[in-house]
Design an enzyme around this catalytic site. Structure first.
Site, short mmCIF file in Angstrom:
data_model
loop_
_atom_site.label_atom_id
_atom_site.label_comp_id
_atom_site.label_asym_id
_atom_site.label_seq_id
_atom_site.Cartn_x
_atom_site.Cartn_y
_atom_site.Cartn_z
N GLY A 116 0.83 -1.21 0.00
CA GLY A 116 0.00 0.00 0.00
C GLY A 116 0.85 1.25 0.00
O GLY A 116 2.06 1.18 -0.20
N ASN A 117 0.22 2.38 0.20
CA ASN A 117 0.97 3.63 0.30
C ASN A 117 0.29 4.54 1.31
O ASN A 117 -0.77 4.21 1.85
CB ASN A 117 1.11 4.29 -1.07
N ARG A 118 0.88 5.68 1.56
CA ARG A 118 0.45 6.53 2.69
C ARG A 118 -0.70 7.48 2.36
O ARG A 118 -1.09 8.29 3.19
CB ARG A 118 1.64 7.33 3.21
N SER A 119 -1.23 7.40 1.16
CA SER A 119 -2.31 8.34 0.80
C SER A 119 -3.52 8.18 1.73
O SER A 119 -3.97 7.06 1.98
CB SER A 119 -2.74 8.10 -0.65
N ALA B 112 -3.47 7.77 -5.19
CA ALA B 112 -2.09 7.28 -5.30
C ALA B 112 -2.21 5.83 -5.75
O ALA B 112 -2.54 4.94 -4.96
CB ALA B 112 -1.39 7.38 -3.95
#
Ligand code: CTP
Length: 395
Positions: free
Chosen positions: A208-211, A275
């Site tokens: 995943g990512n931090r968005s 993102a």
């Protein structure tokens, strides 16, 4: 800005009701037509006669005894209003509004009006901070109501706390802001993507990512408030769904590609604030991957489709570029590569902008390469600035 405007001023039954007289007076002096509606409780704190003398208008205190001018129908005030202001708004009146109760004139007008509504809560600090009140406020904000934060200071109880009605100039500023709210996207359809995609590794894990999705959600809400029909394609977020927006869930890049392809068929604008992962697993493990001591694990990643770069159709294309270095140069390259109309370059090196922050620091770059750097502002303000640029392109 206030001159010639019809301002419906709702006064509810709190100790701060006396301050509404000053507000009514300043609005009247500025040339506004002030129509006062008082709840039964408000009349215990200040008399309708005071307000009538200040506004030179009849004051409505009960739905069934309307002043003759308004006797045509009880929603006449709702229709005539350029803006509706409730000051002070008690916890009770906010709760009633959140629940859609319309058994008095103020409730009826608030339920029927299409004008922007400004609410200035004023109450005991414990009532203000109470979860129910906060939930009601959150709910109403999501529906597009404008709230003015109460101030910290001495309360009626004698104790210090947050719950005071702000001074008249502050309320007037909020009213002017609400009056300036444009409906300049009426008839337009906007697709916004938000949040970070998650690419599954196995039934338990993902990449995943931090968005947080806050920027995309702010864009969807701003576009809705400006009259657009909005489809919000949402990856993984922990945000409340905004009202009056079509939400489509798209947790992975592939699902987002599918949803975007479908939604843009009827769109005038696509704003990709999501993102999107650039890589996904070549093979998603069917069962949970077990660790083995002494063994490294290698995941084989393959590219995801570039949704924004590949999506076909005639609409305005807006992309985001989250960068930690060479902000403008990197963003410009993405603008050209993906054939965009606008790119929003997002500085992610600071804690007050980019991922998960409520504020943002961006540079808006157009097709000709003209870059406009915006100062630090709330994501909602950034959203409105972006929409201003989009509006110029639609023209
Ligand atoms: N985007 C997309 N599809 C992808 C990846 C990104 O549509 N598979 C969109 C994003 O929503 C954003 C813009 O493209 O609007 C970001 O461009 P991109 O070059 O993919 O950004 P990064 O992934 O951050 O690129 P890089 O790793 O090269 O910095």
């Amino acid at each position: 800005m206030l001159k010639g405007k019809t301002i419906v001023l709702g006064i509810t039954g709190g100790i701060a009701a006396y301050k509404a007289a000053d507000l009514a007076s300043k609005l009247t002096q500025a040339g506004a037509k002030v129509e006062v509606i008082m709840t039964a409780a408000a009349t215990k704190f200040i008399t309708p006669l005071t307000l009538r003398n200040i506004t030179h208008r009849p004051v409505v205190t009960d739905m069934f005894e309307l002043a003759s001018e308004w006797s045509v129908e009880h929603v006449a005030l709702a229709e005539a209003a350029d803006v509706v202001v409730v000051a002070p708004a008690t916890a009770n009146s906010i709760a009633r509004l959140a629940a859609g109760i319309a058994d008095d004139m103020l409730g009826t007008v608030l339920l029927a009006t299409k004008a922007p509504v400004v609410i200035a809560p004023a109450m005991n600090d414990l009532m203000y901070s109470n979860k129910v009140t906060q939930e009601n406020i959150k709910k109403l904000k999501a529906r597009g109501f404008n709230f003015i934060e109460p101030e910290y200071g001495r309360l009626a109880s004698g104790k210090m706390g947050k719950g005071r009605l702000p001074d008249t100039p502050k309320i007037i500023e909020a009213i002017e802001h609400a009056l300036g709210q444009k409906r300049d996207f009426e008839g337009k359809t906007i697709v916004v993507t938000a949040g970070g995609t998650r690419e599954p590794i196995d039934p338990v894990r993902h990449i995943g990512n931090r968005s947080s999705g806050k920027m995309g959600y702010a864009l969807a809400e701003a576009a809705r408030d400006r009259g657009a029909k909005v489809t919000l394609i949402s990856a993984n977020v922990s945000l409340d769904a905004p009202a009056d927006v079509t939400i489509i869930k798209a947790p992975t890049a592939l699902e987002m590609k599918q949803a975007v392809g479908e939604a843009v068929k009827k769109a005038d604008v696509l704003i990709m604030a999501a993102a999107v992962a650039d890589y996904q697993l070549e093979v998603i493990a069917k069962n949970k991957i077990k660790k083995e001591s002494g063994r490294n694990l290698t995941l084989n990643l393959v590219r995801t489709p570039d949704i924004l770069g590949e999506v076909k159709g005639h609409f305005i294309r807006v992309g985001f570029a989250a960068e930690s270095e060479n902000l403008v140069a990197n963003a410009k390259k993405k603008l050209t590569d993906k054939k965009l109309d606008l790119i929003i370059a997002n500085d992610i090196t600071k804690t007050d902008s980019g991922f998960d922050a409520n504020t943002n620091r961006v540079v808006i770059i157009n097709k000709k390469g003209k870059a406009e750097e915006l100062p630090l502002m709330s994501k909602r303000e950034v959203a409105d600035k972006i929409l201003d640029k989009v509006k110029e392109l639609i023209k």
